[in-house]
Design an enzyme around this catalytic site. Structure first.
Site, mmCIF file in Angstrom:
data_model
loop_
_atom_site.group_PDB
_atom_site.id
_atom_site.type_symbol
_atom_site.label_atom_id
_atom_site.label_comp_id
_atom_site.label_asym_id
_atom_site.label_seq_id
_atom_site.Cartn_x
_atom_site.Cartn_y
_atom_site.Cartn_z
ATOM 1 N N TYR A 123 0.890 -1.292 0.076
ATOM 2 C CA TYR A 123 -0.014 0.139 0.175
ATOM 3 C C TYR A 123 0.784 1.235 0.048
ATOM 4 C CZ TYR A 123 -3.574 -3.102 0.834
ATOM 5 O OH TYR A 123 -4.493 -4.225 0.529
ATOM 6 N N PHE A 415 -10.800 -4.047 10.783
ATOM 7 C CA PHE A 415 -11.879 -3.717 10.204
ATOM 8 C C PHE A 415 -11.642 -4.287 8.476
ATOM 9 C CE2 PHE A 415 -9.211 -0.109 10.300
ATOM 10 C CZ PHE A 415 -9.151 0.387 9.277
#
Length: 415
Positions: A123, A415
């Site tokens: 990322y 999450f």
């Protein structure tokens, strides 16, 4: 056949999630966990890449509100469910998903995107920087003792049903959110994540347990969720307490909860993961060397709307600096920006961030800005690694001091 990228529909969810399980090793999730994430899925924020009738790529987002330095709670996209089928790697699938997703985040008016990374290197090239770290601890409670603060003995502890205590625990959690950057204010449904307790995930431990701490007026001011894994050796019991969460509103309640966990009968070890990097537990123990703490990255942050993000947070010291930001993936952030702040944590009007033609004083990329944003990673440390360049002498120290926070940022749950 050309690949088709489109927003997920409810009818496609099972195939989409099956693809995600395959991308992460192919082990099926427990039914109750799968059902929870289905209920939490925001379909209009979930993308699938399809090769005919086969899902070969996925990315989703949750609509979070994230605490930032100064106590504000800011809209943020919680990036999730990112995966590419092993048959479709090196074909630009992930890049196309990240491109569309960040465009959508910008259009939604969210200045930030955050994620947890299975592989952090992936990322960074999309502008995400490591913004928060977490601790895992393994404590031999036969050798480590706690030095508790005054008032600990006055705290009343009650062992309660985790579900029945949920509302009280959520009130404690909500009260903590403004005080620690990186914590999401939980939307309805997310409170159930901590209560997931499938038999297959217990690793021979007990069902989930919950203990609450009460003040003299009977108000719940803290809680701990945990499991106990019994074990026996020829010399006797050697059980382990597996800690899920410990949250409290004051030092006495916090110490009382940890003392309870340390003193559970027939256990010799306490293990906890996902703790803040500056967990007060480090100062409660009598010998910090014996808690075997391991630190790792926890939360990665991407500044999507640079001026909006920098105006949303407060600063710990006055600053007036021209930042030259490199951002090839979100070019609307690139260029020179003048950031000025009075250093008053409570004065939102005292922060400005505007484009400028003035000479650059500090140069960095969006990735480094994301790392420093929550105040847990200093610009001086990034500069020492050659990732931030000081152009005007003194600008680095001034800006780093302004960005630094009083507490470490923390991601309290996945999450």
């Amino acid at each position: 056949m050309a690949l088709d990228t489109r927003v997920l529909t409810a009818d496609e969810w099972d195939v989409w999630y099956d693809h995600l399980e395959l991308a992460f090793g192919g082990v099926p999730e427990p039914p109750e966990e799968r059902a929870l994430y289905r209920s939490l899925t925001e379909y209009d924020r979930s993308l699938g890449v399809w090769d005919g009738g086969t899902c070969v790529g996925s990315a989703g987002a949750f609509s979070f509100r994230l605490s930032v330095p100064g106590g504000a709670v800011v809209p943020a996209a919680g990036v999730t469910m990112v995966g590419v089928a092993p048959t479709h790697r090196r074909r630009g699938v992930l890049t196309s998903l990240m491109r569309r997703q960040l465009d959508d985040v910008r259009a939604a008016g969210e200045p930030l995107a955050v994620l947890t990374a299975s592989e952090p290197e992936i990322y960074g090239r999309f502008g995400y920087g490591t913004a928060a770290y977490e601790l895992s601890v393994d404590i031999d409670t036969t050798r480590v003792r706690l030095r508790v603060p005054p008032g600990t003995d006055a705290v009343r502890l009650r062992l309660v049903d985790p579900l029945k205590a949920l509302a009280d625990c959520e009130r404690v959690y909500a009260a903590l959110v403004p005080g620690r950057p990186g914590m999401p204010a939980r939307r309805p449904g997310w409170e159930m994540q901590a209560l997931l307790d499938p038999q297959s995930r217990r690793a021979e431990a007990s069902p989930l347990k919950c203990v609450v701490a009460e003040d003299p007026a009977g108000q719940v001011v803290g809680y701990a969720r945990y499991r106990v894994r019994p074990d026996w050796e020829p010399t006797g019991s050697e059980g382990t307490v597996l800690v899920g969460e410990v949250d409290a509103l004051d030092p006495a309640a916090y110490a009382a909860l940890w003392r309870y966990l340390f003193e559970i009968d027939l256990t010799w070890h306490v293990r906890a993961s996902g703790r803040p990097a500056d967990d007060p537990l480090l100062h409660l123990v009598n010998d910090v060397r014996r808690i075997r703490a391991v630190q790792r990255d926890a939360l990665h942050l991407r500044v999507v709307d640079l001026p909006g993000a920098l105006r949303a947070r407060r600063y710990g010291a006055p600053v007036d600096v021209v930042l030259e930001v490199e951002d090839a993936f979100c070019p609307w952030n690139a260029g020179r920006w003048r950031l000025t702040a009075q250093g008053d944590a409570g004065d939102a009007a005292g922060v400005r961030c505007v484009r400028t033609e003035d000479p650059a004083e500090l140069a960095l990329s969006a990735r480094e800005l994301g790392s420093a944003y929550l105040g847990g990673v200093t610009l001086t440390s990034l500069a020492a690694a050659g990732q931030v360049k000081e152009v005007r002498p003194g600008a680095l120290r001034e800006t780093s001091r302004a960005f630094a926070g009083d507490v470490a940022p923390w991601r309290p749950h996945n999450f």
